[in-house]
Design a protein around this motif. Sequence first.
Motif, PDB file in Angstrom:
ATOM      1  N   VAL A 114       0.858  -1.198   0.000  1.00 53.23           N
ATOM      2  CA  VAL A 114       0.000   0.000   0.000  1.00 53.23           C
ATOM      3  C   VAL A 114       0.887   1.239   0.000  1.00 53.23           C
ATOM      4  O   VAL A 114       2.064   1.166   0.371  1.00 53.23           O
ATOM      5  CB  VAL A 114      -0.935   0.029   1.235  1.00 53.23           C
ATOM      6  CG1 VAL A 114      -1.831  -1.199   1.254  1.00 53.23           C
ATOM      7  CG2 VAL A 114      -0.141   0.132   2.533  1.00 53.23           C
ATOM      8  N   PRO A 115       0.333   2.385  -0.424  1.00 55.95           N
ATOM      9  CA  PRO A 115       1.111   3.617  -0.298  1.00 55.95           C
ATOM     10  C   PRO A 115       1.476   3.833   1.177  1.00 55.95           C
ATOM     11  O   PRO A 115       0.655   3.557   2.052  1.00 55.95           O
ATOM     12  CB  PRO A 115       0.145   4.703  -0.783  1.00 55.95           C
ATOM     13  CG  PRO A 115      -0.843   3.980  -1.633  1.00 55.95           C
ATOM     14  CD  PRO A 115      -0.980   2.613  -1.040  1.00 55.95           C
ATOM     15  N   VAL A 116       2.670   4.308   1.440  1.00 60.29           N
ATOM     16  CA  VAL A 116       3.121   4.507   2.821  1.00 60.29           C
ATOM     17  C   VAL A 116       2.125   5.390   3.582  1.00 60.29           C
ATOM     18  O   VAL A 116       1.860   5.195   4.761  1.00 60.29           O
ATOM     19  CB  VAL A 116       4.545   5.116   2.840  1.00 60.29           C
ATOM     20  CG1 VAL A 116       4.965   5.465   4.250  1.00 60.29           C
ATOM     21  CG2 VAL A 116       5.530   4.127   2.228  1.00 60.29           C
ATOM     22  N   SER A 117       1.516   6.316   2.837  1.00 62.04           N
ATOM     23  CA  SER A 117       0.550   7.229   3.470  1.00 62.04           C
ATOM     24  C   SER A 117      -0.724   6.499   3.899  1.00 62.04           C
ATOM     25  O   SER A 117      -1.512   7.045   4.661  1.00 62.04           O
ATOM     26  CB  SER A 117       0.211   8.354   2.497  1.00 62.04           C
ATOM     27  OG  SER A 117      -0.093   7.815   1.222  1.00 62.04           O
ATOM     28  N   ALA A 118      -0.948   5.291   3.393  1.00 58.95           N
ATOM     29  CA  ALA A 118      -2.175   4.562   3.737  1.00 58.95           C
ATOM     30  C   ALA A 118      -1.921   3.437   4.737  1.00 58.95           C
ATOM     31  O   ALA A 118      -2.816   2.645   5.022  1.00 58.95           O
ATOM     32  CB  ALA A 118      -2.822   4.002   2.471  1.00 58.95           C
ATOM     33  N   GLU A 169       3.112  12.781  -3.060  1.00 60.46           N
ATOM     34  CA  GLU A 169       3.242  12.503  -1.628  1.00 60.46           C
ATOM     35  C   GLU A 169       4.717  12.344  -1.298  1.00 60.46           C
ATOM     36  O   GLU A 169       5.277  11.261  -1.459  1.00 60.46           O
ATOM     37  CB  GLU A 169       2.468  11.225  -1.269  1.00 60.46           C
ATOM     38  CG  GLU A 169       0.969  11.420  -1.232  1.00 60.46           C
ATOM     39  CD  GLU A 169       0.227  10.158  -0.793  1.00 60.46           C
ATOM     40  OE1 GLU A 169       0.885   9.160  -0.451  1.00 60.46           O
ATOM     41  OE2 GLU A 169      -1.015  10.192  -0.802  1.00 60.46           O
ATOM     42  N   PRO A 170       5.350  13.414  -0.822  1.00 54.54           N
ATOM     43  CA  PRO A 170       6.791  13.335  -0.547  1.00 54.54           C
ATOM     44  C   PRO A 170       7.128  12.255   0.481  1.00 54.54           C
ATOM     45  O   PRO A 170       8.143  11.569   0.344  1.00 54.54           O
ATOM     46  CB  PRO A 170       7.134  14.718  -0.002  1.00 54.54           C
ATOM     47  CG  PRO A 170       5.967  15.595  -0.269  1.00 54.54           C
ATOM     48  CD  PRO A 170       4.786  14.739  -0.546  1.00 54.54           C
ATOM     49  N   GLY A 171       6.275  12.067   1.486  1.00 53.43           N
ATOM     50  CA  GLY A 171       6.541  11.078   2.533  1.00 53.43           C
ATOM     51  C   GLY A 171       6.456   9.651   2.005  1.00 53.43           C
ATOM     52  O   GLY A 171       6.980   8.728   2.610  1.00 53.43           O
ATOM     53  N   ALA A 172       5.794   9.484   0.856  1.00 50.76           N
ATOM     54  CA  ALA A 172       5.718   8.163   0.234  1.00 50.76           C
ATOM     55  C   ALA A 172       6.624   8.102  -0.993  1.00 50.76           C
ATOM     56  O   ALA A 172       6.647   7.094  -1.691  1.00 50.76           O
ATOM     57  CB  ALA A 172       4.276   7.848  -0.151  1.00 50.76           C
ATOM     58  N   MET A 173       7.336   9.172  -1.267  1.00 53.07           N
ATOM     59  CA  MET A 173       8.246   9.277  -2.415  1.00 53.07           C
ATOM     60  C   MET A 173       7.537   8.924  -3.727  1.00 53.07           C
ATOM     61  O   MET A 173       8.056   8.186  -4.551  1.00 53.07           O
ATOM     62  CB  MET A 173       9.481   8.383  -2.224  1.00 53.07           C
ATOM     63  CG  MET A 173      10.265   8.712  -0.960  1.00 53.07           C
ATOM     64  SD  MET A 173      11.912   7.967  -0.880  1.00 53.07           S
ATOM     65  CE  MET A 173      11.546   6.230  -0.800  1.00 53.07           C
ATOM     66  N   THR A 174       6.333   9.449  -3.889  1.00 52.98           N
ATOM     67  CA  THR A 174       5.529   9.092  -5.055  1.00 52.98           C
ATOM     68  C   THR A 174       4.977  10.324  -5.757  1.00 52.98           C
ATOM     69  O   THR A 174       4.428  11.221  -5.099  1.00 52.98           O
ATOM     70  CB  THR A 174       4.322   8.227  -4.628  1.00 52.98           C
ATOM     71  OG1 THR A 174       4.780   7.193  -3.767  1.00 52.98           O
ATOM     72  CG2 THR A 174       3.635   7.610  -5.839  1.00 52.98           C
ATOM     73  N   LEU A 175       5.107  10.320  -7.084  1.00 55.35           N
ATOM     74  CA  LEU A 175       4.534  11.393  -7.886  1.00 55.35           C
ATOM     75  C   LEU A 175       3.782  10.775  -9.055  1.00 55.35           C
ATOM     76  O   LEU A 175       4.278   9.856  -9.704  1.00 55.35           O
ATOM     77  CB  LEU A 175       5.649  12.302  -8.423  1.00 55.35           C
ATOM     78  CG  LEU A 175       5.161  13.376  -9.395  1.00 55.35           C
ATOM     79  CD1 LEU A 175       5.467  14.763  -8.856  1.00 55.35           C
ATOM     80  CD2 LEU A 175       5.760  13.204 -10.772  1.00 55.35           C
ATOM     81  N   ILE A 176       2.570  11.271  -9.296  1.00 57.61           N
ATOM     82  CA  ILE A 176       1.820  10.822 -10.477  1.00 57.61           C
ATOM     83  C   ILE A 176       1.536  12.046 -11.337  1.00 57.61           C
ATOM     84  O   ILE A 176       1.094  13.082 -10.832  1.00 57.61           O
ATOM     85  CB  ILE A 176       0.497  10.130 -10.092  1.00 57.61           C
ATOM     86  CG1 ILE A 176       0.773   8.929  -9.163  1.00 57.61           C
ATOM     87  CG2 ILE A 176      -0.255   9.659 -11.339  1.00 57.61           C
ATOM     88  CD1 ILE A 176      -0.479   8.224  -8.674  1.00 57.61           C
ATOM     89  N   ALA A 177       1.823  11.945 -12.617  1.00 56.76           N
ATOM     90  CA  ALA A 177       1.595  13.077 -13.507  1.00 56.76           C
ATOM     91  C   ALA A 177       1.075  12.579 -14.846  1.00 56.76           C
ATOM     92  O   ALA A 177       1.405  11.475 -15.292  1.00 56.76           O
ATOM     93  CB  ALA A 177       2.890  13.859 -13.724  1.00 56.76           C
ATOM     94  N   GLY A 191       1.437   0.378 -10.656  1.00 50.72           N
ATOM     95  CA  GLY A 191       0.583   1.132  -9.752  1.00 50.72           C
ATOM     96  C   GLY A 191       1.335   2.333  -9.248  1.00 50.72           C
ATOM     97  O   GLY A 191       2.091   2.958  -9.999  1.00 50.72           O
ATOM     98  N   ARG A 192       1.174   2.622  -7.971  1.00 44.80           N
ATOM     99  CA  ARG A 192       1.856   3.783  -7.401  1.00 44.80           C
ATOM    100  C   ARG A 192       2.672   3.397  -6.191  1.00 44.80           C
ATOM    101  O   ARG A 192       3.166   4.241  -5.476  1.00 44.80           O
ATOM    102  CB  ARG A 192       0.833   4.863  -7.014  1.00 44.80           C
ATOM    103  CG  ARG A 192      -0.299   4.352  -6.159  1.00 44.80           C
ATOM    104  CD  ARG A 192      -0.989   5.454  -5.414  1.00 44.80           C
ATOM    105  NE  ARG A 192      -0.090   6.039  -4.437  1.00 44.80           N
ATOM    106  CZ  ARG A 192      -0.479   6.796  -3.418  1.00 44.80           C
ATOM    107  NH1 ARG A 192      -1.748   7.073  -3.258  1.00 44.80           N
ATOM    108  NH2 ARG A 192       0.393   7.287  -2.566  1.00 44.80           N
ATOM    109  N   THR A 195      10.160   9.151  -6.330  1.00 46.21           N
ATOM    110  CA  THR A 195      11.038  10.305  -6.124  1.00 46.21           C
ATOM    111  C   THR A 195      12.014   9.969  -4.998  1.00 46.21           C
ATOM    112  O   THR A 195      11.802   9.008  -4.272  1.00 46.21           O
ATOM    113  CB  THR A 195      10.227  11.553  -5.736  1.00 46.21           C
ATOM    114  OG1 THR A 195       9.575  11.298  -4.476  1.00 46.21           O
ATOM    115  CG2 THR A 195       9.173  11.858  -6.780  1.00 46.21           C
ATOM    116  N   LEU A 196      13.061  10.752  -4.876  1.00 49.69           N
ATOM    117  CA  LEU A 196      14.008  10.521  -3.784  1.00 49.69           C
ATOM    118  C   LEU A 196      14.414  11.848  -3.167  1.00 49.69           C
ATOM    119  O   LEU A 196      14.311  12.898  -3.809  1.00 49.69           O
ATOM    120  CB  LEU A 196      15.267   9.809  -4.308  1.00 49.69           C
ATOM    121  CG  LEU A 196      15.219   8.280  -4.483  1.00 49.69           C
ATOM    122  CD1 LEU A 196      16.551   7.776  -4.982  1.00 49.69           C
ATOM    123  CD2 LEU A 196      14.845   7.587  -3.175  1.00 49.69           C
ATOM    124  N   PRO A 197      14.883  11.801  -1.902  1.00 54.70           N
ATOM    125  CA  PRO A 197      15.397  13.028  -1.304  1.00 54.70           C
ATOM    126  C   PRO A 197      16.624  13.504  -2.080  1.00 54.70           C
ATOM    127  O   PRO A 197      17.461  12.701  -2.478  1.00 54.70           O
ATOM    128  CB  PRO A 197      15.806  12.610   0.112  1.00 54.70           C
ATOM    129  CG  PRO A 197      15.356  11.213   0.309  1.00 54.70           C
ATOM    130  CD  PRO A 197      14.967  10.648  -1.005  1.00 54.70           C
TER     131      PRO A 197
END
Lengths: 482, 386
Positions: free
Chosen positions: A355-359, B60-68, B147-148, B179-181
């Motif tokens: 799952v997404p870390v946020s979830a 979501e930076p905390g999940a290192m995920t970007l969707i565009a 997925g994401r 994404t990464l820091p």
Amino acid sequence: MSTIVMPVPDAEVIERKDQIVAALCAALPAETVISDAFETRAYECDALTAYRCPPLAVVLPRTTEEVAIALKICHDMGVNVVPRGAGTSLAGGSLPTADSVIIGTARLRDTLEIDYDNRFIRVQTGVTNLSVTGTVEEDGFFYAPDPSSQLACAIAGNIAMNSGGAHCLKYGVTTNNLLGVRMVLVTGEIVTLGGAHMDAPGLDLLGVICGSEGQLAIVTEATLRILPKPEGARPVMIGFDDAEVAGDCVARIIKSGVLPVAIEYMDRPCIRVVENYAKAGYPLCEALLIVEVEGSEAEIADQLDRITALAEPLGPVEIRVSKSAEESAAIWKGRKSAFGAMGQINDYMCLDGTVPVSALQFTLKRIGELAIEHQMEVANVFHAGDGNMHPLILFDANKPGDLERAEAFGAAILGVCVDVGGCLTGEHGVGIEKRDLMIRQFSPDDLEAQMQVKDVFDPHWILNPAKVFPLAASAARRQRQH
Amino acid sequence: MTAPLTPDSEDALCDVVRAAAAAATPLRIVGGGTRSGIGRPVAAATPVSTAGLSGVTLYEPGAMTLIAKAGTPLAEIEALLATERQYLAFEPMDHRPLLGSNGTPTVGGVVSANVSGPRRLRAGACRDFLLGLRFVDGHGRLVKNGGRVMKNVTGLDLGKLLCGAYGTLGIVTEVALKTLPRPERAATLVFDGLTDAQAVALFCKALGTPFEVSGAAFVDGRALLRIEGLTDQVGYRIDRLTQLLERPDRTVIKGADHTRLWDDVRDVRTFADSTGSVWRLSVKATDAPAITSALQQSLGAQTVLDWGGGLIWARLPQDAPAAAGAHIRQILAPLGGHATLIRAGADLRAETDVFQPEPAPLAGLSAGLRARFDPQNILNPGLMAV
């Protein structure tokens, strides 16, 4: 009886067993073909042991060329083939059917080339995951993907399932560390993809082979990226009395710019069992994180300082920074024995939805609610940094109906994973286990696009049929085979 | 030139492709147009632009995920990530300086061409950061894959197939990227006066250390080793590498000059504003010196190394023979690796195998995949293979 159905085996093929075995024996050395009903029993299942069926025969070739001979014979005789590595799949990826021949990689165990200048190793795919690191570690290198079964699992299966492990937060999974393969197509043709260079000349066929669960070809050799070992590594253990705060802590660590190699998570039921078993000295709390960082001593200290500074304001019940190899081992001891500890007290089913870390927090909460609804027990131990959940559903295999209830609960959990934007499986693969759940995640067009890739590689659907794709979706393709 | 069709939704794009498939009308897929000079020229095709499919839909930076969406300008994404001190670690090359093209690079173009940069060496390529995508295939069907989430082995990985397929298997409409820091600090060790062979030997040694070298390039006689990381890490690693390599004569570049230095390596600035065709060779790093030497001697090529030697950029003189491509591939044949013609006039691209010809069984698989995903051969027909 359990709920996952396999197709009725083809009686006509079973009837031809002697003929098929004779053809294999005529073309291959006698010791590579196993057809005795007693001996084939050893191959009746993988690590999804609830499902068993001895195959028609087993072939354990010693070379790529022998794999090619075996596969061509099966192809020409219209016999289904189940590729098998070490048989450690948790998803039933190498479960045989009564009308199938297993082609296994167990005897393909040579290291073919080690190249430290270009940082790769070329091996036959029957070698175990851990032995790859074993081969290069004295020279200061390692192979990064580290599935929990790494002592036993073969590189062949790692490629088939695109295996991950605890350290993939930093190093990626198999597909990110696989440079090339030599493999056998269903026709018996031997082809090479990739090599020591870093990208594909045209379409990235290697990318779709990795994780294809034995649907497209049998991989016999692999070129794997090896990495210089870090100077050192140390974990910090952080306990929280609130699962939500623990999840927040994970997100803060990731956002901060420190990229740990692993962030592992255990919930209260898991901590309790593990403590009884391994006496690791964990605090009995709602959520325990183990965060490991790498580097020189000073680099490690810097990163651990940053992590504890992020965690402290969140009010943890305990922060324990390892200061020595012994303390590191003690922190990891419980986590590493979690599955064994669970197995001591119960049968369990291990899921691996991601799952997404946020979830994470929402998913954990829903799993708790579903456990009450289904009247089942569940413990959670997983890779929090990448959202790869591992709910362990406890059941009693000897109690009629319990496995079915566990499967139903598992399906409900995976449904939640998909609903929050995640997926059915993060590293174990679909196999038979999640085959019929694929429609929760994919539309008919999504599945059609994947199945047409199989059509290209395996037009008659003889390789590992009745896996990965829902039986209903693949029925027409599987039936047109003969 | 015909004005491109600009569908503003995936549904509208599906309609466009279905109509084109029914009429067997070839489509030329256009993102920002900055890489339209790569590949065999696509003959007499209707342009379809992804410009109407633009915008970041999730970050979501905390999940290192970007969707565009595919048409989102890369610059918009990079600016957004910078606000959270993150980045696309695969460092996508900007092809405009090299190709002399205009326009705005889009994320869909980056994914469709699997565009990476110097950090590919350590962090991985674009394909390694692609978590999932949506695309419209040649039937006009919308397909999603992946997925994401960070780990996903659910079904076959079509993302890898689409990434680098230059639109020939489907028109990418949306991508999910990891994404990464951003590293806190970066610096580069510079070694002057080396030969290709000395530079590659130095790279092998440096890349065999645990100091996470994130760039190893050899440009204009200078070998560059980039170190990135947390603030204290970089200084420590620079010192350790200097000792290990026994090269106290190295110089160090950091600060604003440093960013420009690697942007120039990434974009192969050395060959900007020059004439002649440019080839990109992907090889085993230790084979690079023999290959560059052969290219220099037999074709008068000028070369640049990246990826520790694993990537060779070769510029041929303008009067190089048309058969130069075949000659380059002869040089590679005994060693392995492959060559792609990245910059050339349309005539040369029409008569040369732009992408490395594959052995028959693999060419058969690639052709089979194209026939399934695009049976009418309408998506950038001929761009990758005839």
